[in-house]
Design a protein around this motif. Structure first.
Motif, PDB file in Angstrom:
ATOM      1  N   MET A   1      17.484-122.356  50.221  1.00  0.00           N
ATOM      2  CA  MET A   1      16.060-122.361  49.941  1.00  0.00           C
ATOM      3  C   MET A   1      15.483-121.005  50.322  1.00  0.00           C
ATOM      4  N   PHE A   2      14.717-120.416  49.394  1.00  0.00           N
ATOM      5  CA  PHE A   2      14.129-119.097  49.641  1.00  0.00           C
ATOM      6  C   PHE A   2      12.701-119.070  49.124  1.00  0.00           C
ATOM      7  N   ASP A   3      11.830-118.394  49.879  1.00  0.00           N
ATOM      8  CA  ASP A   3      10.512-118.073  49.357  1.00  0.00           C
ATOM      9  C   ASP A   3      10.654-116.944  48.340  1.00  0.00           C
ATOM     10  N   ALA A   4       9.603-116.738  47.584  1.00  0.00           N
ATOM     11  CA  ALA A   4       9.690-115.797  46.466  1.00  0.00           C
ATOM     12  C   ALA A   4       9.944-114.365  46.919  1.00  0.00           C
ATOM     13  N   ASP A   5       9.495-113.994  48.121  1.00  0.00           N
ATOM     14  CA  ASP A   5       9.639-112.614  48.560  1.00  0.00           C
ATOM     15  C   ASP A   5      10.946-112.356  49.293  1.00  0.00           C
ATOM     16  N   PHE A   6      11.812-113.337  49.414  1.00  0.00           N
ATOM     17  CA  PHE A   6      13.083-113.155  50.118  1.00  0.00           C
ATOM     18  C   PHE A   6      14.146-112.610  49.171  1.00  0.00           C
ATOM     19  N   GLN A   7      15.018-111.760  49.723  1.00  0.00           N
ATOM     20  CA  GLN A   7      16.041-111.083  48.932  1.00  0.00           C
ATOM     21  C   GLN A   7      17.414-111.318  49.573  1.00  0.00           C
ATOM     22  N   PRO A   8      18.049-112.445  49.297  1.00  0.00           N
ATOM     23  CA  PRO A   8      19.361-112.727  49.900  1.00  0.00           C
ATOM     24  C   PRO A   8      20.450-111.863  49.293  1.00  0.00           C
ATOM     25  N   ASP A   9      21.477-111.571  50.099  1.00  0.00           N
ATOM     26  CA  ASP A   9      22.631-110.843  49.599  1.00  0.00           C
ATOM     27  C   ASP A   9      23.447-111.733  48.664  1.00  0.00           C
ATOM     28  N   SER A  10      24.266-111.118  47.858  1.00  0.00           N
ATOM     29  CA  SER A  10      25.027-111.863  46.853  1.00  0.00           C
ATOM     30  C   SER A  10      26.051-112.820  47.488  1.00  0.00           C
ATOM     31  N   ASP A  11      26.469-112.556  48.726  1.00  0.00           N
ATOM     32  CA  ASP A  11      27.469-113.409  49.372  1.00  0.00           C
ATOM     33  C   ASP A  11      26.843-114.429  50.328  1.00  0.00           C
ATOM     34  N   PHE A  12      25.549-114.676  50.178  1.00  0.00           N
ATOM     35  CA  PHE A  12      24.858-115.568  51.109  1.00  0.00           C
ATOM     36  C   PHE A  12      25.487-116.962  51.134  1.00  0.00           C
ATOM     37  N   LEU A  13      25.714-117.542  49.973  1.00  0.00           N
ATOM     38  CA  LEU A  13      26.286-118.893  49.923  1.00  0.00           C
ATOM     39  C   LEU A  13      27.732-118.898  50.418  1.00  0.00           C
ATOM     40  N   LEU A  14      28.475-117.839  50.140  1.00  0.00           N
ATOM     41  CA  LEU A  14      29.863-117.774  50.607  1.00  0.00           C
ATOM     42  C   LEU A  14      29.936-117.761  52.133  1.00  0.00           C
ATOM     43  N   ARG A  15      28.895-117.245  52.780  1.00  0.00           N
ATOM     44  CA  ARG A  15      28.896-117.147  54.245  1.00  0.00           C
ATOM     45  C   ARG A  15      28.269-118.362  54.924  1.00  0.00           C
ATOM     46  N   THR A  16      27.499-119.161  54.189  1.00  0.00           N
ATOM     47  CA  THR A  16      26.805-120.297  54.810  1.00  0.00           C
ATOM     48  C   THR A  16      27.422-121.648  54.461  1.00  0.00           C
ATOM     49  N   ILE A  17      27.860-121.824  53.236  1.00  0.00           N
ATOM     50  CA  ILE A  17      28.384-123.120  52.797  1.00  0.00           C
ATOM     51  C   ILE A  17      29.574-123.601  53.630  1.00  0.00           C
ATOM     52  N   PRO A  18      30.509-122.710  54.044  1.00  0.00           N
ATOM     53  CA  PRO A  18      31.650-123.196  54.845  1.00  0.00           C
ATOM     54  C   PRO A  18      31.248-123.938  56.114  1.00  0.00           C
ATOM     55  N   PHE A  19      30.125-123.605  56.721  1.00  0.00           N
ATOM     56  CA  PHE A  19      29.675-124.329  57.905  1.00  0.00           C
ATOM     57  C   PHE A  19      29.397-125.791  57.571  1.00  0.00           C
ATOM     58  N   LEU A  20      28.839-126.034  56.402  1.00  0.00           N
ATOM     59  CA  LEU A  20      28.549-127.410  55.979  1.00  0.00           C
ATOM     60  C   LEU A  20      29.822-128.130  55.551  1.00  0.00           C
ATOM     61  N   VAL A  21      30.741-127.412  54.930  1.00  0.00           N
ATOM     62  CA  VAL A  21      31.970-128.036  54.444  1.00  0.00           C
ATOM     63  C   VAL A  21      32.838-128.512  55.601  1.00  0.00           C
ATOM     64  N   HIS A  22      32.960-127.691  56.632  1.00  0.00           N
ATOM     65  CA  HIS A  22      33.879-127.999  57.737  1.00  0.00           C
ATOM     66  C   HIS A  22      33.218-128.739  58.901  1.00  0.00           C
ATOM     67  N   ASN A  23      31.895-128.949  58.819  1.00  0.00           N
ATOM     68  CA  ASN A  23      31.191-129.660  59.884  1.00  0.00           C
ATOM     69  C   ASN A  23      30.285-130.722  59.256  1.00  0.00           C
ATOM     70  N   PRO A  24      30.784-131.924  59.040  1.00  0.00           N
ATOM     71  CA  PRO A  24      30.009-132.958  58.341  1.00  0.00           C
ATOM     72  C   PRO A  24      28.773-133.414  59.095  1.00  0.00           C
ATOM     73  N   GLU A  25      28.635-133.087  60.388  1.00  0.00           N
ATOM     74  CA  GLU A  25      27.456-133.499  61.134  1.00  0.00           C
ATOM     75  C   GLU A  25      26.299-132.519  60.992  1.00  0.00           C
ATOM     76  N   ILE A  26      26.559-131.347  60.430  1.00  0.00           N
ATOM     77  CA  ILE A  26      25.517-130.324  60.304  1.00  0.00           C
ATOM     78  C   ILE A  26      24.719-130.556  59.028  1.00  0.00           C
ATOM     79  N   ALA A  27      23.404-130.586  59.168  1.00  0.00           N
ATOM     80  CA  ALA A  27      22.524-130.791  58.022  1.00  0.00           C
ATOM     81  C   ALA A  27      21.951-129.490  57.495  1.00  0.00           C
ATOM     82  N   LEU A  28      21.788-128.504  58.376  1.00  0.00           N
ATOM     83  CA  LEU A  28      21.085-127.280  58.003  1.00  0.00           C
ATOM     84  C   LEU A  28      21.790-126.069  58.599  1.00  0.00           C
ATOM     85  N   VAL A  29      21.937-125.033  57.803  1.00  0.00           N
ATOM     86  CA  VAL A  29      22.375-123.721  58.277  1.00  0.00           C
ATOM     87  C   VAL A  29      21.216-122.762  58.061  1.00  0.00           C
TER      88      VAL A  29
END
Length: 362
Positions: A1-29
């Protein structure tokens, strides 16, 4: 989730999604914000100092001990099943992001803050936009606290310690008491004490403890450490606005409790200028006609006196300076240096000499 003025790097999902994949108790990164216009003016420098402290200490501490920390509303990745389990998004307050995080926490979900992942964003550089933002950030949590205080205490899915932390530390102290104590102590109790000789505030309460707390908070932004005195004075001024917003949220009173005003960003930092990167190559600009809004902008009317100046800040600043003169001439308690500085800060903000000037519209 991003506000309109935020500029995420191209690898943002690659660096955040693994935390959710390997930790089923985590709801938010939650990722950290990085500000592209922090050097635009003093107002943006002050915001950077406050938000750096928030991310480096508050968010980091809440994540490291597996405790609750609020979702910042942007630069984060949510697990869809956690959103559904918490009841989905609700628009009952202006902080629907915090509302969702609290309900997810009460369902037993955990959150993770990753400070190494930074997302570029822009800070509001006009004081008008900043005031609207701070009203929402102060009124919304207080109003949410009122709506959920009983639900938090009656919850049976989380531990007693978690409920105490959420109810007392996060909401009561962090969202209500912090603004109240700051304004009442620095902007009311100390000035009024010079008028009554029988009131004696110990030196440690006036100087030592506030100085230590301030220096520790300023360590979050070492590059702006030389601005710490101005930053504290400005935060004391803003406590007046925040306490009014928090009280209106707690009492659910006033027409601005559920007011949503989009924080205005000037967007100047995203406009490249020829020669700024060492080359003379100009950035090709899209034809203006292709980007004209469907709804034409309204003609800007001339601001009235009470809209150009902030009367409450002017009144408080004048009272504090008068107390400073009384201390200098009669009381001799030695508070007049602080009172003159703090009163001047209120007047500077009251007359609108903070931040950049918004662009004029035709």
């Amino acid at each position: 989730m991003f506000d309109a003025d935020f500029q995420p790097d191209s690898d943002f999902l690659l660096r955040t999604i693994p935390f959710l994949v390997h930790n089923p108790e985590i709801a938010l990164v939650q990722a950290r914000w990085k500000f592209v216009n922090s050097d635009e003016c003093l107002l943006t420098r002050f915001q950077e100092m406050s938000l750096d402290y928030h991310f480096k200490y508050e968010q980091e501490a809440g994540s490291s001990v597996y405790s609750f920390f609020g979702f910042n509303g942007t630069a984060g990745v949510w697990r869809i099943s956690a959103i559904d389990d918490a009841g989905g998004w609700k628009d009952r307050t202006t902080v629907e992001d915090m509302d969702l995080a609290v309900r997810a926490m009460l369902q037993g979900w955990k959150f993770l803050y990753v400070g190494d992942i930074k997302v570029k964003s822009e800070l509001p550089s006009t004081f008008k936009a900043y005031r609207f933002q701070q009203h929402r950030w102060s009124c919304g949590p207080a109003n949410l606290f009122k709506k959920m205080m009983v639900e938090i205490l009656e919850n049976k899915r989380v531990s007693l310690w978690s409920k105490i932390h959420l109810w007392y530390d996060f909401f009561f102290v962090g969202k209500v008491a912090a603004h109240t104590v700051t304004f009442i102590y620095y902007c009311f109790a100390i000035p009024v004490s010079v008028l009554f000789p029988e009131i004696q505030i110990p030196l440690w309460g006036v100087v030592y403890v506030p100085t230590v707390i301030t220096l520790l908070k300023a360590l979050g932004t070492p590059s702006s450490f030389h601005l710490v005195i101005l930053w504290v004075l400005f935060e004391n001024v803003m406590s007046l606005h925040r306490i009014k917003a928090a009280v209106s949220g707690l009492l659910d009173a006033g027409g601005r409790v559920n007011e949503w005003v989009v924080t205005e960003k000037l967007g100047d930092t995203s406009k490249a200028k020829p020669g700024t990167n060492g080359s003379d190559t100009a950035v090709k600009v899209i034809d203006v006609k292709l980007t004209e809004p469907l709804v034409p902008k309204l003609v800007k009317r001339r601001a009235r006196f009470w809209e150009r100046y902030h009367c409450s800040e002017l009144f408080v600043g004048t009272c504090i300076i008068l107390c400073g003169f009384y201390d200098l001439l009669f009381a001799n308690k030695g508070y007049y240096i602080f009172l003159f500085l703090q009163g001047t800060a209120f007047l500077v903000v009251g007359f609108g000499y903070v931040g950049t000037l918004p662009p004029c519209t035709a």
